[in-house]
Every structure is written in C-alpha cells, then in structure tokens.
Design a protein around this motif. Sequence first.
Motif, PDB file in Angstrom:
ATOM      1  N   ASN A 106     -21.338  -7.483   4.358  1.00  0.00           N
ATOM      2  CA  ASN A 106     -20.348  -6.418   4.533  1.00  0.00           C
ATOM      3  C   ASN A 106     -20.545  -5.305   3.519  1.00  0.00           C
ATOM      4  OD1 ASN A 106     -19.138  -7.715   6.672  1.00  0.00           O
ATOM      5  ND2 ASN A 106     -17.557  -8.671   5.431  1.00  0.00           N
ATOM      6  N   LYS A 118     -23.447  -3.029   4.490  1.00  0.00           N
ATOM      7  CA  LYS A 118     -23.167  -2.167   5.634  1.00  0.00           C
ATOM      8  C   LYS A 118     -22.255  -0.985   5.288  1.00  0.00           C
ATOM      9  CE  LYS A 118     -23.539  -5.938   8.932  1.00  0.00           C
ATOM     10  NZ  LYS A 118     -22.791  -6.781   9.863  1.00  0.00           N
ATOM     11  N   ARG A 119     -21.570  -1.045   4.169  1.00  0.00           N
ATOM     12  CA  ARG A 119     -20.622   0.014   3.814  1.00  0.00           C
ATOM     13  C   ARG A 119     -21.319   1.322   3.470  1.00  0.00           C
ATOM     14  NH1 ARG A 119     -17.105  -3.284  -0.497  1.00  0.00           N
ATOM     15  NH2 ARG A 119     -16.298  -4.829   0.925  1.00  0.00           N
ATOM     16  N   ARG A 120     -20.658   2.409   3.806  1.00  0.00           N
ATOM     17  CA  ARG A 120     -21.121   3.723   3.372  1.00  0.00           C
ATOM     18  C   ARG A 120     -20.666   3.920   1.938  1.00  0.00           C
ATOM     19  NH1 ARG A 120     -18.936   8.345   6.764  1.00  0.00           N
ATOM     20  NH2 ARG A 120     -19.828   9.387   4.978  1.00  0.00           N
ATOM     21  N   PRO A 121     -21.440   4.659   1.163  1.00  0.00           N
ATOM     22  CA  PRO A 121     -20.999   4.923  -0.207  1.00  0.00           C
ATOM     23  C   PRO A 121     -19.750   5.788  -0.205  1.00  0.00           C
ATOM     24  CG  PRO A 121     -23.119   5.989   0.247  1.00  0.00           C
ATOM     25  CD  PRO A 121     -22.746   5.203   1.447  1.00  0.00           C
ATOM     26  N   ARG A 122     -18.871   5.540  -1.160  1.00  0.00           N
ATOM     27  CA  ARG A 122     -17.639   6.314  -1.289  1.00  0.00           C
ATOM     28  C   ARG A 122     -17.785   7.272  -2.451  1.00  0.00           C
ATOM     29  NH1 ARG A 122     -13.229   1.512  -0.473  1.00  0.00           N
ATOM     30  NH2 ARG A 122     -13.853   1.015   1.648  1.00  0.00           N
ATOM     31  N   PRO A 142     -21.827  12.040  -6.137  1.00  0.00           N
ATOM     32  CA  PRO A 142     -23.124  11.972  -5.456  1.00  0.00           C
ATOM     33  C   PRO A 142     -24.240  12.589  -6.289  1.00  0.00           C
ATOM     34  CG  PRO A 142     -21.752  13.661  -4.464  1.00  0.00           C
ATOM     35  CD  PRO A 142     -20.909  12.965  -5.483  1.00  0.00           C
ATOM     36  N   ARG A 160     -24.293  16.445   0.230  1.00  0.00           N
ATOM     37  CA  ARG A 160     -23.131  15.628   0.595  1.00  0.00           C
ATOM     38  C   ARG A 160     -21.959  16.491   1.046  1.00  0.00           C
ATOM     39  NH1 ARG A 160     -19.430  13.128   2.389  1.00  0.00           N
ATOM     40  NH2 ARG A 160     -18.230  11.530   1.350  1.00  0.00           N
ATOM     41  N   ASP A 176     -19.861  17.781   4.785  1.00  0.00           N
ATOM     42  CA  ASP A 176     -18.405  17.759   4.989  1.00  0.00           C
ATOM     43  C   ASP A 176     -17.845  19.142   5.304  1.00  0.00           C
ATOM     44  OD1 ASP A 176     -18.448  15.099   4.411  1.00  0.00           O
ATOM     45  OD2 ASP A 176     -17.543  15.279   2.433  1.00  0.00           O
TER      46      ASP A 176
END
Length: 137
Positions: free
Chosen positions: A68, A71-75, A113, A119, A123
């Motif tokens: 898990n 699979k996570r995207r970086p925050r 980042p 990044r 957005d």
Amino acid sequence: MVSFFVIVILCIFLLDSIVGFRNYYIPSNSAGVITYLKSQHEDSMEHWETKLNVIIARQRLEDQHMSNVIKRRPRFYSYHQCKEWVRSEYLWDSKQEWETWIDMGEKRNPLVPSDPEARYTADGTWLSWYDFLGIFP
C-alpha cells in the motif's frame, strides 16, 4: 525440569536456524516445522503454533502495508504552504541555488518537492521562481 528447558532452547535455536525467527522470514514449509516441534515436545506445541501464527500474520500485515505504501502518491505541501516554508528558510536566491541544494542531497523535508516548478505547474498554481523564493528582480 532441566530437559524441558533444554528442549525449549533447542526449539528456539531450531526456529532461528530454520525459520529465520529474528528476521520474521516465514518458510513455505511452516507445517513441516510444526510437525517437527510436535515430535520434540507435545506439551509446548500449542505455544509454538500460536507464536508461528502470530509471526505469519504479522508478516502478511507488513507485506500488505508495504504494498500500500509503494502504491501511494507522494504528498506535498500546497503551493502556498511550500512557498512559506521556502521563504522561512532564507537559503536560496535563485533557481540555480535551489537546484544545487537539491543535487547536494540537502533536501530533508519530504513535503517539499525537488522540482517545485513541474509539480505546481501541473496543479496550475505555479507563478514563478521569483514568487516561490520570495525574491524580487
């Protein structure tokens, strides 16, 4: 009584050498280990079955957690939070200084980042390096 302790110590050594008890490595033949322990000492078998089941369950949970996490995207901080953090550090006067700082491996804040322009452009919040670093041309 002495023989019971000798058997327990031998079982611990056996589990450590066969199963990799310290590293929580669970072999595919854990049923064979349980059968061997049953033949060694019938009374303490329930204890070892419980312990092995706990180790197996723990390893499965750790594997599930790691899959898990992978699979996570970086925050990251939002653009405004990141900009405030960068301005509070007072370390950079240009994009080149920022990139040199990143290349030296000094970035220790995982919420910032490495390439803020890419990044925050994705957005739609990126304005410029001047705004991001708090410098005015």
